[in-house]
Design a protein around this motif. Sequence first.
Motif, mmCIF file in Angstrom:
data_model
loop_
_atom_site.group_PDB
_atom_site.id
_atom_site.type_symbol
_atom_site.label_atom_id
_atom_site.label_comp_id
_atom_site.label_asym_id
_atom_site.label_seq_id
_atom_site.Cartn_x
_atom_site.Cartn_y
_atom_site.Cartn_z
ATOM 1 N N VAL A 4 0.821 -1.212 0.000
ATOM 2 C CA VAL A 4 0.000 0.000 0.000
ATOM 3 C C VAL A 4 0.857 1.264 0.000
ATOM 4 O O VAL A 4 0.426 2.321 -0.488
ATOM 5 N N LYS A 5 2.065 1.171 0.533
ATOM 6 C CA LYS A 5 2.964 2.330 0.506
ATOM 7 C C LYS A 5 3.331 2.711 -0.927
ATOM 8 O O LYS A 5 3.616 3.872 -1.216
ATOM 9 N N GLU A 6 3.322 1.731 -1.797
ATOM 10 C CA GLU A 6 3.658 1.991 -3.203
ATOM 11 C C GLU A 6 2.483 2.622 -3.955
ATOM 12 O O GLU A 6 2.687 3.273 -4.984
ATOM 13 N N LYS A 7 1.276 2.434 -3.437
ATOM 14 C CA LYS A 7 0.083 2.894 -4.162
ATOM 15 C C LYS A 7 -0.569 4.134 -3.550
ATOM 16 O O LYS A 7 -1.373 4.801 -4.208
ATOM 17 N N TYR A 8 -0.262 4.439 -2.290
ATOM 18 C CA TYR A 8 -0.919 5.554 -1.608
ATOM 19 C C TYR A 8 0.102 6.515 -0.999
ATOM 20 O O TYR A 8 1.210 6.124 -0.650
ATOM 21 N N ASP A 9 -0.330 7.776 -0.878
ATOM 22 C CA ASP A 9 0.523 8.791 -0.256
ATOM 23 C C ASP A 9 0.471 8.698 1.263
ATOM 24 O O ASP A 9 1.481 8.884 1.944
ATOM 25 N N ILE A 10 -0.721 8.441 1.793
ATOM 26 C CA ILE A 10 -0.933 8.363 3.238
ATOM 27 C C ILE A 10 -1.780 7.136 3.543
ATOM 28 O O ILE A 10 -2.809 6.905 2.903
ATOM 29 N N ILE A 11 -1.346 6.351 4.547
ATOM 30 C CA ILE A 11 -2.131 5.203 5.011
ATOM 31 C C ILE A 11 -2.399 5.400 6.493
ATOM 32 O O ILE A 11 -1.468 5.576 7.285
ATOM 33 N N ILE A 12 -3.663 5.396 6.857
ATOM 34 C CA ILE A 12 -4.053 5.613 8.253
ATOM 35 C C ILE A 12 -4.685 4.352 8.820
ATOM 36 O O ILE A 12 -5.600 3.775 8.231
ATOM 37 N N PHE A 13 -4.165 3.920 9.964
ATOM 38 C CA PHE A 13 -4.676 2.740 10.660
ATOM 39 C C PHE A 13 -5.478 3.165 11.890
ATOM 40 O O PHE A 13 -4.998 3.959 12.703
ATOM 41 N N ASP A 14 -6.670 2.618 12.020
ATOM 42 C CA ASP A 14 -7.459 2.789 13.241
ATOM 43 C C ASP A 14 -7.256 1.529 14.071
ATOM 44 O O ASP A 14 -7.697 0.442 13.686
ATOM 45 N N ALA A 15 -6.569 1.660 15.205
ATOM 46 C CA ALA A 15 -6.218 0.502 16.036
ATOM 47 C C ALA A 15 -7.002 0.513 17.342
ATOM 48 O O ALA A 15 -7.528 1.552 17.752
ATOM 49 N N PRO A 16 -7.092 -0.628 18.023
ATOM 50 C CA PRO A 16 -7.785 -0.678 19.318
ATOM 51 C C PRO A 16 -7.061 0.165 20.372
ATOM 52 O O PRO A 16 -5.909 0.554 20.183
ATOM 53 N N PRO A 17 -7.716 0.447 21.495
ATOM 54 C CA PRO A 17 -7.070 1.178 22.593
ATOM 55 C C PRO A 17 -5.805 0.462 23.061
ATOM 56 O O PRO A 17 -5.789 -0.761 23.186
ATOM 57 N N ILE A 18 -4.768 1.214 23.340
ATOM 58 C CA ILE A 18 -3.458 0.655 23.651
ATOM 59 C C ILE A 18 -3.423 -0.078 24.992
ATOM 60 O O ILE A 18 -2.645 -1.022 25.170
ATOM 61 N N LEU A 19 -4.264 0.340 25.950
ATOM 62 C CA LEU A 19 -4.237 -0.292 27.274
ATOM 63 C C LEU A 19 -5.160 -1.502 27.369
ATOM 64 O O LEU A 19 -5.073 -2.269 28.326
ATOM 65 N N ILE A 37 -0.994 8.745 30.853
ATOM 66 C CA ILE A 37 0.445 8.574 31.112
ATOM 67 C C ILE A 37 0.867 7.133 30.837
ATOM 68 O O ILE A 37 1.908 6.871 30.215
ATOM 69 N N LYS A 38 0.043 6.185 31.311
ATOM 70 C CA LYS A 38 0.350 4.774 31.083
ATOM 71 C C LYS A 38 0.348 4.447 29.591
ATOM 72 O O LYS A 38 1.209 3.688 29.110
ATOM 73 N N ALA A 39 -0.601 5.008 28.846
ATOM 74 C CA ALA A 39 -0.665 4.768 27.399
ATOM 75 C C ALA A 39 0.609 5.252 26.719
ATOM 76 O O ALA A 39 1.159 4.570 25.838
ATOM 77 N N LYS A 40 1.087 6.429 27.124
ATOM 78 C CA LYS A 40 2.330 6.962 26.560
ATOM 79 C C LYS A 40 3.498 6.029 26.879
ATOM 80 O O LYS A 40 4.344 5.755 26.017
ATOM 81 N N GLU A 41 3.546 5.521 28.098
ATOM 82 C CA GLU A 41 4.639 4.633 28.501
ATOM 83 C C GLU A 41 4.624 3.329 27.703
ATOM 84 O O GLU A 41 5.669 2.824 27.290
ATOM 85 N N VAL A 42 3.424 2.791 27.474
ATOM 86 C CA VAL A 42 3.301 1.554 26.702
ATOM 87 C C VAL A 42 3.750 1.788 25.259
ATOM 88 O O VAL A 42 4.442 0.956 24.667
ATOM 89 N N LEU A 43 3.366 2.914 24.689
ATOM 90 C CA LEU A 43 3.778 3.238 23.324
ATOM 91 C C LEU A 43 5.290 3.392 23.224
ATOM 92 O O LEU A 43 5.920 2.914 22.275
ATOM 93 N N GLN A 44 5.872 4.046 24.211
ATOM 94 C CA GLN A 44 7.321 4.209 24.215
ATOM 95 C C GLN A 44 8.026 2.863 24.347
ATOM 96 O O GLN A 44 9.045 2.621 23.686
ATOM 97 N N ALA A 45 7.477 1.984 25.189
ATOM 98 C CA ALA A 45 8.059 0.649 25.358
ATOM 99 C C ALA A 45 7.951 -0.161 24.077
ATOM 100 O O ALA A 45 8.772 -1.051 23.824
ATOM 101 N N SER A 46 6.936 0.155 23.259
ATOM 102 C CA SER A 46 6.737 -0.550 21.994
ATOM 103 C C SER A 46 7.557 0.070 20.860
ATOM 104 O O SER A 46 7.412 -0.318 19.705
ATOM 105 N N LYS A 47 8.385 1.059 21.217
ATOM 106 C CA LYS A 47 9.232 1.763 20.245
ATOM 107 C C LYS A 47 8.412 2.510 19.200
ATOM 108 O O LYS A 47 8.804 2.617 18.038
ATOM 109 N N ALA A 48 7.272 3.010 19.642
ATOM 110 C CA ALA A 48 6.421 3.782 18.732
ATOM 111 C C ALA A 48 7.015 5.177 18.523
ATOM 112 O O ALA A 48 7.587 5.769 19.447
ATOM 113 N N ASN A 49 6.870 5.679 17.326
ATOM 114 C CA ASN A 49 7.252 7.050 17.032
ATOM 115 C C ASN A 49 6.025 7.917 17.297
ATOM 116 O O ASN A 49 5.158 8.073 16.432
ATOM 117 N N ILE A 50 5.932 8.462 18.501
ATOM 118 C CA ILE A 50 4.748 9.226 18.903
ATOM 119 C C ILE A 50 4.817 10.619 18.284
ATOM 120 O O ILE A 50 5.676 11.425 18.636
#
Length: 230
Positions: free
Chosen positions: A151-166, A196-209
């Motif tokens: 999809v990166k080859e076919k679209y400029d922007i790809i947006i994912f709607d994901a479940p709540p992180i916690l 705060i916990k959500a931010k910590e979980v994202l950071q632990a997952s190496k997310a680029n926030i």
Amino acid sequence: MFKRRKKVKPIARKLVTSSNPQTIISEQFRTVRTNIKFSMPNREIKTILFTSSSIGEGKSTIAANVAIVFAQEGKKVLLIDADLRKPTMHYTFLKTITPGLTNLLTSHWNLNQVVKESGVNGLDLITSGPIPSNPAELLGLPSMDMLITEVKEKYDIIIFDAPPILSVSDAQVLTDKCDGTILVISSGSTEKGNAIKAKEVLQASKANILGTILNNYKIGKDHYYYQYYG
């Protein structure tokens, strides 16, 4: 005698950026678009994941409206419903839930068979597909990496709607695969500790926030936006 049940007509969620593009709220979504574009000036951002700390914070509606404003700018956009537990994008855009993402990840369906027109010019949609018993495992399959590459080859922007992180680990699986992650917080209802916990979980997952979006914030009539826009 049994009464016949009245058929409930489907109601699309409020896509203000499409129905009322000149409103203050729509302008705020365009500001979000600009902030995303300038959040990483030295790095191209094509895949963006939206999540929240818990359910009911409006992440899905936010994701849909952000996708629309990118499309309105002339970008070719793909919105993917990756919430395989409580998907909503098929309701939002009044589409069938299948075929969708789970079909792509587990069977021989191809991208062209699954992508749906959203009804918004420039915006395509992939609904969730049949709800699986093992969402996190599906999202972690090599087929997901292959899909993102395609999809990166076919679209400029790809947006994912994901479940709540916690709530579940699904979003954690996806954050490492996406170029950026945005955390949606509901004003007046999201507990500070959860945010705060959500931010910590994202950071632990190496997310680029990339940042957070404060949803459901009420602007008073004395706010300068009302004064400026009249």
